[in-house]
Design a protein around this motif. Sequence first.
Motif, PDB file in Angstrom:
ATOM      1  N   PRO A 120       0.853  -1.194   0.000  1.00 55.75           N
ATOM      2  CA  PRO A 120       0.000   0.000   0.000  1.00 55.75           C
ATOM      3  C   PRO A 120       0.889   1.245   0.000  1.00 55.75           C
ATOM      4  N   ILE A 121       0.578   2.203  -0.879  1.00 55.47           N
ATOM      5  CA  ILE A 121       1.435   3.397  -0.943  1.00 55.47           C
ATOM      6  C   ILE A 121       0.670   4.711  -0.796  1.00 55.47           C
ATOM      7  N   ALA A 122      -0.636   4.715  -1.016  1.00 52.31           N
ATOM      8  CA  ALA A 122      -1.400   5.959  -0.880  1.00 52.31           C
ATOM      9  C   ALA A 122      -2.872   5.611  -0.750  1.00 52.31           C
ATOM     10  N   GLY A 123      -3.646   6.542  -0.181  1.00 51.88           N
ATOM     11  CA  GLY A 123      -5.065   6.269  -0.089  1.00 51.88           C
ATOM     12  C   GLY A 123      -5.840   7.353   0.611  1.00 51.88           C
ATOM     13  N   ASP A 212     -11.762   1.620  10.781  1.00 54.02           N
ATOM     14  CA  ASP A 212     -10.971   1.077  11.876  1.00 54.02           C
ATOM     15  C   ASP A 212      -9.478   1.326  11.646  1.00 54.02           C
ATOM     16  N   LEU A 213      -9.005   1.051  10.448  1.00 53.97           N
ATOM     17  CA  LEU A 213      -7.593   1.261  10.143  1.00 53.97           C
ATOM     18  C   LEU A 213      -7.229   2.740  10.230  1.00 53.97           C
ATOM     19  N   CYS A 214      -8.100   3.598   9.740  1.00 57.65           N
ATOM     20  CA  CYS A 214      -7.827   5.037   9.813  1.00 57.65           C
ATOM     21  C   CYS A 214      -7.780   5.519  11.256  1.00 57.65           C
ATOM     22  N   MET A 215      -8.583   4.915  12.115  1.00 55.97           N
ATOM     23  CA  MET A 215      -8.570   5.316  13.523  1.00 55.97           C
ATOM     24  C   MET A 215      -7.353   4.783  14.261  1.00 55.97           C
ATOM     25  N   VAL A 216      -6.692   3.778  13.713  1.00 59.84           N
ATOM     26  CA  VAL A 216      -5.358   3.431  14.205  1.00 59.84           C
ATOM     27  C   VAL A 216      -4.371   4.496  13.737  1.00 59.84           C
ATOM     28  N   ALA A 217      -4.504   4.909  12.476  1.00 61.14           N
ATOM     29  CA  ALA A 217      -3.586   5.906  11.917  1.00 61.14           C
ATOM     30  C   ALA A 217      -3.668   7.239  12.656  1.00 61.14           C
ATOM     31  N   ASP A 218      -4.860   7.629  13.100  1.00 66.42           N
ATOM     32  CA  ASP A 218      -4.985   8.947  13.741  1.00 66.42           C
ATOM     33  C   ASP A 218      -4.881   8.883  15.265  1.00 66.42           C
ATOM     34  N   GLY A 219      -4.606   7.694  15.809  1.00 67.28           N
ATOM     35  CA  GLY A 219      -4.383   7.568  17.239  1.00 67.28           C
ATOM     36  C   GLY A 219      -5.621   7.331  18.078  1.00 67.28           C
ATOM     37  N   THR A 220      -6.798   7.222  17.453  1.00 64.65           N
ATOM     38  CA  THR A 220      -8.015   6.921  18.214  1.00 64.65           C
ATOM     39  C   THR A 220      -7.940   5.512  18.791  1.00 64.65           C
ATOM     40  N   TYR A 221      -7.652   4.553  17.919  1.00 62.49           N
ATOM     41  CA  TYR A 221      -7.420   3.176  18.346  1.00 62.49           C
ATOM     42  C   TYR A 221      -5.916   2.949  18.461  1.00 62.49           C
ATOM     43  N   ASP A 222      -5.551   2.101  19.385  1.00 66.48           N
ATOM     44  CA  ASP A 222      -4.145   1.724  19.530  1.00 66.48           C
ATOM     45  C   ASP A 222      -3.801   0.512  18.672  1.00 66.48           C
ATOM     46  N   GLY A 223      -4.816  -0.240  18.269  1.00 71.91           N
ATOM     47  CA  GLY A 223      -4.584  -1.409  17.432  1.00 71.91           C
ATOM     48  C   GLY A 223      -5.884  -1.952  16.874  1.00 71.91           C
ATOM     49  N   LEU A 229     -10.680 -10.394   5.422  1.00 71.44           N
ATOM     50  CA  LEU A 229     -10.930  -9.130   4.730  1.00 71.44           C
ATOM     51  C   LEU A 229     -10.544  -9.265   3.262  1.00 71.44           C
ATOM     52  N   HIS A 230     -11.073  -8.367   2.448  1.00 72.15           N
ATOM     53  CA  HIS A 230     -10.696  -8.305   1.037  1.00 72.15           C
ATOM     54  C   HIS A 230      -9.714  -7.158   0.825  1.00 72.15           C
ATOM     55  N   ILE A 231      -9.003  -7.211  -0.290  1.00 74.43           N
ATOM     56  CA  ILE A 231      -7.996  -6.207  -0.561  1.00 74.43           C
ATOM     57  C   ILE A 231      -8.599  -4.805  -0.622  1.00 74.43           C
ATOM     58  N   TRP A 232      -9.819  -4.660  -1.142  1.00 77.24           N
ATOM     59  CA  TRP A 232     -10.433  -3.331  -1.204  1.00 77.24           C
ATOM     60  C   TRP A 232     -10.854  -2.824   0.178  1.00 77.24           C
ATOM     61  N   ASP A 233     -10.986  -3.743   1.154  1.00 75.59           N
ATOM     62  CA  ASP A 233     -11.274  -3.331   2.528  1.00 75.59           C
ATOM     63  C   ASP A 233     -10.074  -2.655   3.182  1.00 75.59           C
ATOM     64  N   VAL A 234      -8.871  -3.077   2.799  1.00 77.38           N
ATOM     65  CA  VAL A 234      -7.685  -2.716   3.575  1.00 77.38           C
ATOM     66  C   VAL A 234      -6.659  -1.862   2.852  1.00 77.38           C
ATOM     67  N   ALA A 235      -6.721  -1.752   1.532  1.00 82.33           N
ATOM     68  CA  ALA A 235      -5.653  -1.061   0.798  1.00 82.33           C
ATOM     69  C   ALA A 235      -5.502   0.385   1.251  1.00 82.33           C
ATOM     70  N   ALA A 236      -6.604   1.122   1.300  1.00 80.10           N
ATOM     71  CA  ALA A 236      -6.533   2.538   1.665  1.00 80.10           C
ATOM     72  C   ALA A 236      -6.139   2.715   3.127  1.00 80.10           C
TER      73      ALA A 236
END
Length: 280
Positions: A120-123, A212-223, A229-236
């Motif tokens: 993954p490189i951008a999203g 969920d992944l974005c909330m790990v990225a912004d510090g809301t979730y710790d993990g 999951l499918h690739i379109w669920d997780v790439a971005a």
Amino acid sequence: MKSTSAAERAQFAAIALLVAEEAGALVSAGFRSRPVAELKGKSDLVTQFDRASEDMLVARLSSLAPGIPVVGEERGESSSNASNRAGLIWYVDPLDGTTNFVHGHPFWSIAVGLMDGDEPIAGAVVAPALGLRWSGWVGDPVSAVGRPGRPGEARRNGQRCGVSATAKIEDALLATGFPPVRTHAPTNNFHSFMSVKHVAQAVRRCGSAAIDLCMVADGTYDGYWERKLHIWDVAAGSALVLAARGRITALDGSAPNYHVGHIVASNGLIHDALVEAVNA
């Protein structure tokens, strides 16, 4: 290591955010309208808004970034041949959290991710009903002579963001999800859910892997972890976690395979403890 420059990845992230915003506006027109839903499989819904959103995303990405294949959830294949997964490929989820959307629950999103081969490189991920949007791109690796490359960048509502500093899993707020077909262990994730609940401060289940992944990225979730999951669920969202200096692995702690879809994402500090709990 990557075939694109940092400047190019930043531009791709801007394109991803633009088209995700446009698709989000389209889908928002049907929110809380109790749209007609069809069953793609057991507990797996699709609406006219999923399909219209994907049509828009494919058309706009093909126009703004010509020559890059687009793989979407509803079509299940690319707008051109992407079967070997080499080079740049867009992966789009036109409505992540369709069940929430159908019931009027606000946790749904539009996810647009770009991968270079298996990385993954951008999203960008846009959650209109929550008033949230995230975008980002993964930085350059350390050069052959040991010099750090240009760092990546993750943003939430236009502001720079990063993963949390929580260092102990007992202090961690985590997220997970469950697959549409939940008849068999361990893929139903039930045992791991209970195991992690015993050691973490709290676990949330909101129904959009991209959010969920974005909330790990912004510090809301710790993990966060999830299976099937499918690739379109997780790439971005994975691009956002990596851009925010987070860590992603397979469930056993090895290198992730985003096309398999069993992943653990975290701030890095609690990662090993979360992997251990998921597999206890």
